[in-house]
Design a protein around this motif. Structure first.
Motif, PDB file in Angstrom:
ATOM      1  N   LEU A  55       0.835  -1.208   0.000  1.00 41.60           N
ATOM      2  CA  LEU A  55       0.000   0.000   0.000  1.00 41.60           C
ATOM      3  C   LEU A  55       0.871   1.260   0.000  1.00 41.60           C
ATOM      4  CD1 LEU A  55      -2.818  -0.976   2.557  1.00 41.60           C
ATOM      5  CD2 LEU A  55      -2.825  -1.196   0.066  1.00 41.60           C
ATOM      6  N   THR A  56       1.930   1.238   0.813  1.00 40.90           N
ATOM      7  CA  THR A  56       2.838   2.395   0.871  1.00 40.90           C
ATOM      8  C   THR A  56       3.550   2.588  -0.468  1.00 40.90           C
ATOM      9  OG1 THR A  56       3.214   1.833   3.179  1.00 40.90           O
ATOM     10  CG2 THR A  56       4.747   3.388   2.204  1.00 40.90           C
ATOM     11  N   SER A  57       3.973   1.475  -1.042  1.00 42.37           N
ATOM     12  CA  SER A  57       4.715   1.528  -2.295  1.00 42.37           C
ATOM     13  C   SER A  57       3.825   2.013  -3.456  1.00 42.37           C
ATOM     14  CB  SER A  57       5.257   0.120  -2.549  1.00 42.37           C
ATOM     15  OG  SER A  57       6.121   0.108  -3.598  1.00 42.37           O
ATOM     16  N   MET A  58       2.587   1.531  -3.486  1.00 47.79           N
ATOM     17  CA  MET A  58       1.643   1.967  -4.536  1.00 47.79           C
ATOM     18  C   MET A  58       1.383   3.468  -4.398  1.00 47.79           C
ATOM     19  SD  MET A  58       0.517  -0.462  -6.671  1.00 47.79           S
ATOM     20  CE  MET A  58      -1.185  -0.314  -7.172  1.00 47.79           C
ATOM     21  N   ALA A  59       1.193   3.925  -3.153  1.00 50.24           N
ATOM     22  CA  ALA A  59       0.911   5.350  -2.927  1.00 50.24           C
ATOM     23  C   ALA A  59       2.105   6.195  -3.383  1.00 50.24           C
ATOM     24  CB  ALA A  59       0.602   5.590  -1.451  1.00 50.24           C
ATOM     25  N   HIS A  60       3.312   5.718  -3.106  1.00 56.13           N
ATOM     26  CA  HIS A  60       4.516   6.450  -3.499  1.00 56.13           C
ATOM     27  C   HIS A  60       4.592   6.597  -5.032  1.00 56.13           C
ATOM     28  CE1 HIS A  60       8.754   7.466  -3.932  1.00 56.13           C
ATOM     29  NE2 HIS A  60       8.872   6.423  -4.747  1.00 56.13           N
ATOM     30  N   TYR A  61       4.435   5.470  -5.738  1.00 55.97           N
ATOM     31  CA  TYR A  61       4.575   5.540  -7.198  1.00 55.97           C
ATOM     32  C   TYR A  61       3.380   6.224  -7.861  1.00 55.97           C
ATOM     33  CZ  TYR A  61       8.865   2.835  -7.217  1.00 55.97           C
ATOM     34  OH  TYR A  61      10.174   2.442  -7.035  1.00 55.97           O
ATOM     35  N   TYR A  62       2.217   6.176  -7.216  1.00 50.24           N
ATOM     36  CA  TYR A  62       1.050   6.871  -7.779  1.00 50.24           C
ATOM     37  C   TYR A  62       1.286   8.391  -7.729  1.00 50.24           C
ATOM     38  CZ  TYR A  62      -3.909   7.435  -8.996  1.00 50.24           C
ATOM     39  OH  TYR A  62      -5.097   7.740  -9.618  1.00 50.24           O
ATOM     40  N   ASP A  63       1.913   8.860  -6.673  1.00 50.67           N
ATOM     41  CA  ASP A  63       2.297  10.278  -6.605  1.00 50.67           C
ATOM     42  C   ASP A  63       3.284  10.591  -7.731  1.00 50.67           C
ATOM     43  OD1 ASP A  63       0.739  10.840  -4.432  1.00 50.67           O
ATOM     44  OD2 ASP A  63       2.341  10.608  -2.955  1.00 50.67           O
ATOM     45  N   ALA A  64       4.268   9.705  -7.906  1.00 48.42           N
ATOM     46  CA  ALA A  64       5.278   9.933  -8.952  1.00 48.42           C
ATOM     47  C   ALA A  64       4.617   9.946 -10.331  1.00 48.42           C
ATOM     48  CB  ALA A  64       6.343   8.838  -8.896  1.00 48.42           C
ATOM     49  N   PHE A  65       3.674   9.060 -10.535  1.00 54.68           N
ATOM     50  CA  PHE A  65       2.946   8.959 -11.809  1.00 54.68           C
ATOM     51  C   PHE A  65       2.268  10.299 -12.137  1.00 54.68           C
ATOM     52  CE2 PHE A  65      -1.256   7.973 -13.750  1.00 54.68           C
ATOM     53  CZ  PHE A  65      -0.823   7.475 -14.959  1.00 54.68           C
ATOM     54  N   HIS A  66       1.722  10.962 -11.118  1.00 52.49           N
ATOM     55  CA  HIS A  66       1.041  12.232 -11.348  1.00 52.49           C
ATOM     56  C   HIS A  66       1.997  13.417 -11.406  1.00 52.49           C
ATOM     57  CE1 HIS A  66      -2.651  10.015 -10.385  1.00 52.49           C
ATOM     58  NE2 HIS A  66      -3.237  10.941 -11.108  1.00 52.49           N
ATOM     59  N   SER A  67       3.095  13.347 -10.615  1.00 49.79           N
ATOM     60  CA  SER A  67       3.903  14.565 -10.494  1.00 49.79           C
ATOM     61  C   SER A  67       5.097  14.625 -11.439  1.00 49.79           C
ATOM     62  CB  SER A  67       4.369  14.733  -9.055  1.00 49.79           C
ATOM     63  OG  SER A  67       5.177  13.638  -8.702  1.00 49.79           O
ATOM     64  N   THR A  68       5.704  13.505 -11.772  1.00 47.98           N
ATOM     65  CA  THR A  68       6.948  13.593 -12.552  1.00 47.98           C
ATOM     66  C   THR A  68       6.775  13.111 -13.988  1.00 47.98           C
ATOM     67  OG1 THR A  68       7.684  11.379 -11.939  1.00 47.98           O
ATOM     68  CG2 THR A  68       8.326  13.163 -10.467  1.00 47.98           C
ATOM     69  N   GLY A  69       5.547  12.997 -14.439  1.00 53.43           N
ATOM     70  CA  GLY A  69       5.349  12.509 -15.807  1.00 53.43           C
ATOM     71  C   GLY A  69       5.688  11.033 -15.852  1.00 53.43           C
ATOM     72  N   SER A  70       5.918  10.526 -17.060  1.00 59.75           N
ATOM     73  CA  SER A  70       6.108   9.086 -17.230  1.00 59.75           C
ATOM     74  C   SER A  70       7.495   8.620 -16.831  1.00 59.75           C
ATOM     75  CB  SER A  70       5.934   8.721 -18.700  1.00 59.75           C
ATOM     76  OG  SER A  70       4.845   9.396 -19.226  1.00 59.75           O
ATOM     77  N   ARG A  71       8.446   9.570 -16.861  1.00 57.92           N
ATOM     78  CA  ARG A  71       9.857   9.197 -16.840  1.00 57.92           C
ATOM     79  C   ARG A  71      10.261   8.339 -15.638  1.00 57.92           C
ATOM     80  NH1 ARG A  71      11.445   8.384 -21.439  1.00 57.92           N
ATOM     81  NH2 ARG A  71      12.552   6.663 -20.477  1.00 57.92           N
ATOM     82  N   GLN A  72       9.834   8.747 -14.438  1.00 59.96           N
ATOM     83  CA  GLN A  72      10.299   8.015 -13.249  1.00 59.96           C
ATOM     84  C   GLN A  72       9.822   6.556 -13.272  1.00 59.96           C
ATOM     85  OE1 GLN A  72       9.286   9.576  -9.355  1.00 59.96           O
ATOM     86  NE2 GLN A  72      10.315   7.866  -8.354  1.00 59.96           N
ATOM     87  N   ILE A  73       8.567   6.361 -13.700  1.00 59.50           N
ATOM     88  CA  ILE A  73       8.040   4.989 -13.753  1.00 59.50           C
ATOM     89  C   ILE A  73       8.830   4.180 -14.781  1.00 59.50           C
ATOM     90  CG2 ILE A  73       5.988   3.563 -14.230  1.00 59.50           C
ATOM     91  CD1 ILE A  73       5.534   5.372 -11.795  1.00 59.50           C
ATOM     92  N   ILE A  74       9.023   4.768 -15.963  1.00 59.17           N
ATOM     93  CA  ILE A  74       9.719   4.033 -17.027  1.00 59.17           C
ATOM     94  C   ILE A  74      11.176   3.753 -16.646  1.00 59.17           C
ATOM     95  CG2 ILE A  74      10.587   4.259 -19.404  1.00 59.17           C
ATOM     96  CD1 ILE A  74       7.916   5.361 -20.152  1.00 59.17           C
ATOM     97  N   ASP A  75      11.851   4.761 -16.129  1.00 55.57           N
ATOM     98  CA  ASP A  75      13.262   4.567 -15.756  1.00 55.57           C
ATOM     99  C   ASP A  75      13.403   3.497 -14.667  1.00 55.57           C
ATOM    100  OD1 ASP A  75      13.882   6.493 -17.550  1.00 55.57           O
ATOM    101  OD2 ASP A  75      14.391   8.040 -16.096  1.00 55.57           O
ATOM    102  N   THR A  76      12.506   3.538 -13.694  1.00 54.72           N
ATOM    103  CA  THR A  76      12.594   2.554 -12.606  1.00 54.72           C
ATOM    104  C   THR A  76      12.301   1.164 -13.158  1.00 54.72           C
ATOM    105  OG1 THR A  76      11.786   4.269 -11.122  1.00 54.72           O
ATOM    106  CG2 THR A  76      11.793   2.030 -10.257  1.00 54.72           C
ATOM    107  N   TRP A  77      11.262   1.062 -13.989  1.00 57.56           N
ATOM    108  CA  TRP A  77      10.914  -0.238 -14.587  1.00 57.56           C
ATOM    109  C   TRP A  77      12.131  -0.785 -15.357  1.00 57.56           C
ATOM    110  CZ3 TRP A  77      10.801  -3.001 -19.005  1.00 57.56           C
ATOM    111  CH2 TRP A  77       9.960  -4.116 -19.045  1.00 57.56           C
ATOM    112  N   CYS A  78      12.783   0.077 -16.141  1.00 53.37           N
ATOM    113  CA  CYS A  78      13.919  -0.383 -16.962  1.00 53.37           C
ATOM    114  C   CYS A  78      15.092  -0.824 -16.079  1.00 53.37           C
ATOM    115  CB  CYS A  78      14.369   0.709 -17.937  1.00 53.37           C
ATOM    116  SG  CYS A  78      13.194   0.946 -19.295  1.00 53.37           S
ATOM    117  N   ARG A  79      15.276  -0.165 -14.951  1.00 52.08           N
ATOM    118  CA  ARG A  79      16.356  -0.564 -14.033  1.00 52.08           C
ATOM    119  C   ARG A  79      16.080  -1.932 -13.428  1.00 52.08           C
ATOM    120  NH1 ARG A  79      16.811   1.986  -9.254  1.00 52.08           N
ATOM    121  NH2 ARG A  79      15.314   3.626  -9.703  1.00 52.08           N
ATOM    122  N   TYR A  80      14.797  -2.224 -13.183  1.00 52.37           N
ATOM    123  CA  TYR A  80      14.430  -3.463 -12.500  1.00 52.37           C
ATOM    124  C   TYR A  80      14.291  -4.655 -13.453  1.00 52.37           C
ATOM    125  CZ  TYR A  80      13.078  -0.705  -8.323  1.00 52.37           C
ATOM    126  OH  TYR A  80      13.061   0.103  -7.227  1.00 52.37           O
TER     127      TYR A  80
END
Ligand code: BTN
Length: 253
Positions: A170-195
């Motif tokens: 729940l904490t992790s979803m809330a964190h990335y949901y904020d990132a999804f809204h605030s930093t555009g797509s980049r943070q999600i995509i970059d993190t996904w590619c790293r993992y």
């Protein structure tokens, strides 16, 4: 303070936590509503498949979201959920996982967790339900799947703490949901590619509705679609399909 304030409703048995979350979304539920069931009698997987969900064997979880960004970016939500599960397993179980496009979590190439996002129209606007199915013990899947599926119990070498996993998720979803809204797509995509070992340079085969292609993964588009370079150097953009690693000289490359 996160924009998401998760509320969890727990059930012994449901046909599908995704269906229950969708039903409550239609009745006007706010985003952050989470449904957890001990068992599902009609669990669904991607591409119309069944998701076997025997009692106590898995985490069967769905979260309702009402994103306030254009629907063209919504495909990123499944990638977002995958990175959130990745962090959850690292933090709560000390376990490193790989992510296979778009959102299967793997350990030693075997599937530990699947994610199914389903969107729907409600009186309050378009909504999406993110469903997560995590194998806790080997009884989550039939013996025939032992070569391709794995449980958290086997992968982490101990009995998983379902409550800790849920709380961390729940904490992790809330964190990335904020990132999804605030930093555009980049943070999600970059993190996904790293993992993900599937993001760049891996030889893969992609089975789609009407064709099968082979090539080399070449990263993600801004909406999370997979870029695949075929033998003739053409880049194909894949938005739906099943990815497998291609074996070369008896090695996975
Ligand atoms: C996949 O095919 O990999 C996706 C599987 C998603 C399964 C989860 S379990 C909780 C939620 N409810 C469902 O009916 N399906 C998802």
């Amino acid at each position: 303070m996160s924009r998401l304030n998760p509320t969890v409703l727990s059930y012994d048995s449901l046909p599908s936590t995704n269906s229950e979350a969708a039903r409550l979304a239609l009745a006007g539920a706010v985003e952050g509503l989470c449904i957890v069931a001990d068992e599902q009698t009609a669990g669904r997987g991607r591409l119309g498949r069944q998701w076997l969900s025997p009692p106590g064997a898995g985490l069967y979880f769905s979260m309702l979201l009402r994103p306030s960004v254009g629907t063209d970016r919504w495909p990123l939500l499944t990638l977002m959920a995958a990175v959130a599960v990745h962090d959850t397993l690292r933090e709560a179980c000390d376990l490193e996982t790989d992510i296979k496009w778009p959102n299967d979590l793997l350990v030693d190439g075997r599937k530990l967790c699947g994610i199914l996002a389903e969107s729907l129209e409600t009186d309050q606007g378009r909504a999406v339900v993110i469903g997560i199915g995590l194998n806790l013990s080997a009884s989550a899947f039939p013996v025939e799947l032992r070569a391709t599926a794995i449980s958290l119990e086997e992968a982490a070498g101990k009995t998983p703490d379902r409550e800790l996993i849920l709380k961390t998720l729940l904490t992790s979803m809330a964190h990335y949901y904020d990132a999804f809204h605030s930093t555009g797509s980049r943070q999600i995509i970059d993190t996904w590619c790293r993992y993900s070992s599937f993001a760049d340079g891996k030889k893969i085969r992609v089975s789609m509705d009407d064709e099968v292609i082979e090539g080399t993964a070449r990263g993600l588009e801004g909406d999370g679609a997979l870029r695949v370079e075929t033998a003739d150097g053409e880049i194909k953009i894949v938005r739906a399909g099943d990815v497998t690693a291609v074996r070369l000289n008896n090695e996975y490359k």
